[in-house]
Design an enzyme around this catalytic site. Sequence first.
Site, PDB file in Angstrom:
ATOM      1  CE1 TYR A 106      -1.034  -7.938  -5.477  1.00 43.13           C
ATOM      2  CE2 TYR A 106      -2.455  -7.946  -3.549  1.00 43.13           C
ATOM      3  CZ  TYR A 106      -1.198  -7.985  -4.106  1.00 43.13           C
ATOM      4  OH  TYR A 106      -0.098  -8.059  -3.297  1.00 43.13           O
ATOM      5  CG  PHE A 126       1.769   4.352  -4.429  1.00 42.12           C
ATOM      6  CD1 PHE A 126       1.458   5.304  -5.372  1.00 42.12           C
ATOM      7  CD2 PHE A 126       1.644   4.678  -3.076  1.00 42.12           C
ATOM      8  CE1 PHE A 126       1.070   6.571  -4.985  1.00 42.12           C
ATOM      9  CE2 PHE A 126       1.257   5.947  -2.684  1.00 42.12           C
ATOM     10  CZ  PHE A 126       0.968   6.905  -3.648  1.00 42.12           C
ATOM     11  CG  HIS A 127       4.401   7.212  -8.207  1.00 41.46           C
ATOM     12  ND1 HIS A 127       4.121   7.544  -6.909  1.00 41.46           N
ATOM     13  CD2 HIS A 127       3.632   8.021  -8.980  1.00 41.46           C
ATOM     14  CE1 HIS A 127       3.232   8.523  -6.891  1.00 41.46           C
ATOM     15  NE2 HIS A 127       2.910   8.831  -8.127  1.00 41.46           N
ATOM     16  NE  ARG A 187       1.401   8.439   1.815  1.00 33.07           N
ATOM     17  CZ  ARG A 187       0.553   7.426   1.572  1.00 33.07           C
ATOM     18  NH1 ARG A 187       0.387   6.457   2.460  1.00 33.07           N
ATOM     19  NH2 ARG A 187      -0.125   7.370   0.452  1.00 33.07           N
TER      20      ARG A 187
END
Length: 553
Positions: free
Chosen positions: A234, A382-383, A444
């Site tokens: 954030y 997250f991309h 990942r």
Amino acid sequence: MSAEAIGIQPPRTGEEQTQRTWLKWHLYLGYIGLAIGGLMGIGQALDRLGIDVYGTAVMNYFQGLTLHGVTLVIVFTFTFSNSWVALAAIRAFDRPLVNTRLVIASTLLSAAGVVLAAIPMLLGNATVLFTMYAPLQASFFFYLGATLLVIGTWVTLAAMLLTRREWKADNPGRATPLAAYMGIVTYIMWSMASVGIAIEMLAFLLPWSLGLIDTVDPLTTRTLFWMSGHPIVYFWLLPVYISWYLVVPQRAGGRLFSDGVVRVVFLMFLLLSTPVGLHHQFTDPGIHQGLKFAHGLMTFGVFLPSMITAFTLMAGLEDGARRRGGTGLVGWIRKLPWGDPVATGQLLAMLGFMLGGISGLIKASYTLNLVVHNTAFVPGHFHLTVGTAVTLSIMALTYWLVPHFTGKALWNRKAALAQVWIYFVGVLIFSRGQIANGIEGQPRRLHASGASFGSEAWALGDLMTGVGGLLMSVAGVLFFVILGQTLRSKQTATLEEQTLEFSEFVHDDRSSPAVLDRLGLWTAAAALLVLAAYIPAFIQQGFDPTSPGFTFF
Ligand code: HAS
Ligand code: CU
């Protein structure tokens, strides 16, 4: 006209000019991070297509991936925020920050942090990835560099808080101007959240990497890391939210509904961003299920302010589009400012973030998290968030920021429009590939072309990730071409091009409850929530410092 409608204009005093020069260099530092990180991204995209640049090249896969992650999500994002949020605060308070030395200190701390962290990464002495917890061990200088980058953000907060105090003394009883309010709440949230990583560094990783202590407790450092590592997302996002709220609707000709609602959204982030970090540790042993449940529940809570943002923005955009003649249930979308790269890039970033947000909600659900944790699904998510909502918005905002800082006109508006579209299409294909392969169980951080194992089921996903990644790379190169040509340009920007208007509100700050401005009170409440969420976790998991450091790559 409310104070917010004034927006950001060229500087009026010498002191403001000096501060802007430092803020400009702070921003440029971020572009260096983006360039290095983007370059590493090309290697990763090629890797998915079976072209192993790491087998032969100067660096190994994990060195490249560490450089990619750290320069993008720590250097690029932090330096952009320090620059943009401070600039917005200067304009909102309509005065330079108190004092210029703090603005300079923040820039220099970031620069020193970048150099200190970059050298060991380039030398291959810090292949710990951006999630820098034990037992993987990096060079002392890498940790020191990261620490300085964090301290730089604290200095920016100090400058804004001092300015707010001065402004309050001159304007008794008035609410903090919204742009400054959003920035300050964001920075309070992050400064509080970063205590976790500060303890991780000062108490464990720095002395451990110096050899002053031999062993640490990996679970403790992981928990401290994620205490900062969730709210950091954030800290990347909210500076962009400032622009989504205050810049994009204005450019679309729309008004926002309520100043008070925006303030509540930011306060919700202050309260709920931090006590949720265990959703990154659902699969960690040694942490009580009840605590994981509590953090999971609060993760659904922190979903809400983004949902409110989505509805508020959508209404503001629709208002603008209809005033510009838009009609129909969805036909009004055509009347959004699609010819303006500053707005278009951010609109596309919002669209990407809808998918990013949904994929986040999927992972926040414990049972689904067990399926996708540590798979390619995570970078797929997250991309779309930091890699789209944040990065694409910063690229788009650059097309205003650089003309503002330099007085030079943006080179080739059409190229800028093409750039944001190519990036958007690229990242959608890229993330589709990652998310699909994650569901098929692809780990990942897999050195795909160098791996001796694989699955037929991953072939299409890898192809999409590779092709999408290359499209993103094309957009990245085009971004730097536009930036370079703009800096070289002899054409000056018009006053209008250098000015950034802020959105107006149907219900402006005069109707917002005064209690929203009691930042001390909200910070204390947020701190209590963090303590309630983390003290039981640390007591329950205990402390078992038995692990030496490992350097595998
Ligand atoms: Fe996340 C992992 C859950 C948001 C980044 N996240 C990560 C990691 C990163 C990251 C980097 O619960 C990997 C860390 C690592 O290396 O291991 N995330 C969430 C949830 C949200 C969320 C619930 N994440 C973000 C944001 C990020 C980010 C924001 C960066 C900026 N995330 C997780 C979880 C994990 C995780 C689990 C751990 C997974 C694991 O197992 O390891 C939510 O906050 C998302 C809320 C978002 C929305 C969308 C709102 C949409 C808006 C746009 C409106 C559109 C308009 C368009 C108006 C509700 C505001 C109009 C345009 C027209 C043209 C009409
Ligand atoms: Cu998280």
